[in-house]
Design a protein around this motif. Structure first.
Motif, mmCIF file in Angstrom:
data_model
loop_
_atom_site.group_PDB
_atom_site.id
_atom_site.type_symbol
_atom_site.label_atom_id
_atom_site.label_comp_id
_atom_site.label_asym_id
_atom_site.label_seq_id
_atom_site.Cartn_x
_atom_site.Cartn_y
_atom_site.Cartn_z
ATOM 1 N N PRO A 15 -49.106 41.459 2.035
ATOM 2 C CA PRO A 15 -49.863 40.408 0.898
ATOM 3 C C PRO A 15 -50.766 39.237 1.603
ATOM 4 C CG PRO A 15 -47.874 41.220 -0.640
ATOM 5 C CD PRO A 15 -47.430 41.532 1.622
ATOM 6 N N PRO A 16 -51.172 38.985 1.290
ATOM 7 C CA PRO A 16 -52.193 37.719 1.908
ATOM 8 C C PRO A 16 -51.228 36.202 1.966
ATOM 9 C CG PRO A 16 -53.624 38.780 0.641
ATOM 10 C CD PRO A 16 -52.189 39.104 -0.062
ATOM 11 N N GLU A 17 -51.502 35.932 3.067
ATOM 12 C CA GLU A 17 -50.326 35.139 2.787
ATOM 13 C C GLU A 17 -50.344 33.472 1.668
ATOM 14 O OE1 GLU A 17 -51.386 32.258 6.704
ATOM 15 O OE2 GLU A 17 -51.023 34.095 8.238
ATOM 16 N N VAL A 18 -51.650 33.318 1.762
ATOM 17 C CA VAL A 18 -51.592 32.590 0.302
ATOM 18 C C VAL A 18 -51.266 32.960 -0.939
ATOM 19 C CG1 VAL A 18 -54.503 33.309 -0.454
ATOM 20 C CG2 VAL A 18 -53.550 30.865 -0.971
ATOM 21 N N ALA A 19 -51.008 33.962 -1.230
ATOM 22 C CA ALA A 19 -50.500 34.577 -2.195
ATOM 23 C C ALA A 19 -49.020 35.506 -2.433
ATOM 24 C CB ALA A 19 -51.294 36.568 -2.822
ATOM 25 N N ILE A 20 -48.834 35.541 -0.483
ATOM 26 C CA ILE A 20 -47.108 35.122 -0.666
ATOM 27 C C ILE A 20 -47.248 33.582 -0.809
ATOM 28 C CG2 ILE A 20 -45.000 35.485 1.149
ATOM 29 C CD1 ILE A 20 -46.933 37.128 2.168
ATOM 30 N N ALA A 21 -48.215 32.565 -0.258
ATOM 31 C CA ALA A 21 -47.044 31.081 -0.750
ATOM 32 C C ALA A 21 -47.029 30.837 -2.009
ATOM 33 C CB ALA A 21 -48.329 30.237 0.076
ATOM 34 N N ALA A 22 -48.215 31.370 -3.212
ATOM 35 C CA ALA A 22 -47.819 30.717 -4.691
ATOM 36 C C ALA A 22 -46.910 31.558 -4.932
ATOM 37 C CB ALA A 22 -49.291 31.900 -4.928
ATOM 38 N N ALA A 23 -46.696 33.193 -4.568
ATOM 39 C CA ALA A 23 -45.712 33.317 -5.361
ATOM 40 C C ALA A 23 -44.405 32.595 -5.347
ATOM 41 C CB ALA A 23 -45.236 34.849 -5.477
ATOM 42 N N LEU A 24 -43.628 32.526 -3.529
ATOM 43 C CA LEU A 24 -42.985 31.899 -3.794
ATOM 44 C C LEU A 24 -42.386 30.174 -3.910
ATOM 45 C CD1 LEU A 24 -41.935 33.520 -0.180
ATOM 46 C CD2 LEU A 24 -40.847 34.126 -2.337
ATOM 47 N N GLY A 25 -43.995 30.084 -4.133
ATOM 48 C CA GLY A 25 -43.890 28.463 -4.728
ATOM 49 C C GLY A 25 -43.318 27.452 -3.758
ATOM 50 N N VAL A 26 -44.563 27.547 -2.777
ATOM 51 C CA VAL A 26 -44.152 27.020 -0.509
ATOM 52 C C VAL A 26 -45.278 26.795 -0.158
ATOM 53 C CG1 VAL A 26 -41.589 27.916 -0.694
ATOM 54 C CG2 VAL A 26 -43.428 29.156 0.413
ATOM 55 N N GLY A 27 -45.297 25.922 0.545
ATOM 56 C CA GLY A 27 -46.874 25.793 1.392
ATOM 57 C C GLY A 27 -47.194 26.854 2.222
ATOM 58 N N ARG A 28 -49.086 26.659 2.468
ATOM 59 C CA ARG A 28 -49.183 28.160 3.178
ATOM 60 C C ARG A 28 -49.045 27.970 4.370
ATOM 61 N NH1 ARG A 28 -54.747 30.446 4.029
ATOM 62 N NH2 ARG A 28 -54.763 32.303 4.916
ATOM 63 N N SER A 29 -48.963 26.808 4.955
ATOM 64 C CA SER A 29 -47.651 26.009 6.306
ATOM 65 C C SER A 29 -46.625 26.650 6.494
ATOM 66 C CB SER A 29 -48.027 25.060 6.882
ATOM 67 O OG SER A 29 -47.360 23.943 5.664
#
Length: 241
Positions: free
Chosen positions: A41-55
């Protein structure tokens, strides 16, 4: 409508987010049944699902890329290039994945270094053979004294590469080492890792000094065999730390 693998992720609250992100992603990949060649999945979607920053996600994926687990395609996404699974034993997922990545790296090193030591045994000058012999003696003395040995080990192997007459051997091996970043907490980066592989270094040096390419290659295989055996002991849970 198929939900995809993102529904398998939950927000991360632990302070050790880097390790937790990698654990969560490995578990997602395993549960979703993603295989080599599949796109993550895209980085931004993974970040949103885990509740962490994209960095944080980017840093985690950078580490996986260095281990050869994924490949990024410009404008197309991130794809799995090796099997990724969650740990089900006493070791953290990243330790198992790192160990397996080192085993893959050693496969490549075995092929390249076999040619390197053979060429060194054939092409080394008298001065280079003397230097290799001296560097080996120094390395083994440092190891026996229990002192930090990585610099001496690097110097010994660099001298072998230099004696081949082809600088590309050393450049390729150096880039491979630089591309693979071991974690600080990893059992594969502690000072005691790989000690069993040092005695055959004497045989390798002696073979190059004697101009015997077959013996040099045999010694090189013995060195790599011992490192591989130690890695397998660790990732199979027979030895921890």
């Amino acid at each position: 409508m198929e939900r995809g693998p993102l529904h398998l992720l939950e927000p991360i609250e632990t302070p050790s987010r880097g390790a937790a992100v990698l654990e969560a992603m490995a578990e997602m990949i395993e549960k979703a049944g993603l295989q080599v060649g599949d796109r993550l999945p895209p980085e931004v979607a993974i970040a949103a699902a885990l509740g962490v920053g994209r960095s944080t996600i980017r840093e985690a994926l950078n580490r996986w890329e260095g281990m050869g687990l994924i490949r990024r395609r410009q404008g197309d996404g991130t794809y799995l290039t090796a099997r990724v699974h969650a740990a089900h034993g006493p070791l953290p997922t990243m330790v198992e994945l790192e160990g397996e990545a080192i085993l893959r790296l050693l496969e490549v090193r075995r092929v390249i270094e076999s040619g390197t030591v053979r060429r060194a045994a054939i092409n080394a000058s008298a001065a280079q053979r003397a230097e290799i012999d001296a560097l080996c003696t120094k390395l083994l003395a440092i190891v026996d004294a229990g002192e930090p040995y990585r610099a001496a080990d690097a110097a010994f192997h660099a001298a072998i590469c230099d004696s081949t007459g082809n600088p590309m051997f050393g450049q390729i091996l150096q880039r491979m080492d630089e591309a693979f970043e071991r974690s600080v907490e990893s059992p594969f980066s502690v000072p005691g890792f790989g000690l069993a592989s040092f005695p055959p270094h004497r045989e390798l040096a002696d073979a190059i000094v004697a101009g015997d390419p077959d013996a040099a290659e045999a010694a090189l295989h013995c060195i790599i065999d011992r490192v591989e055996a130690e890695i397998r002991e660790i990732i199979e849970g027979k030895r921890v730390g």
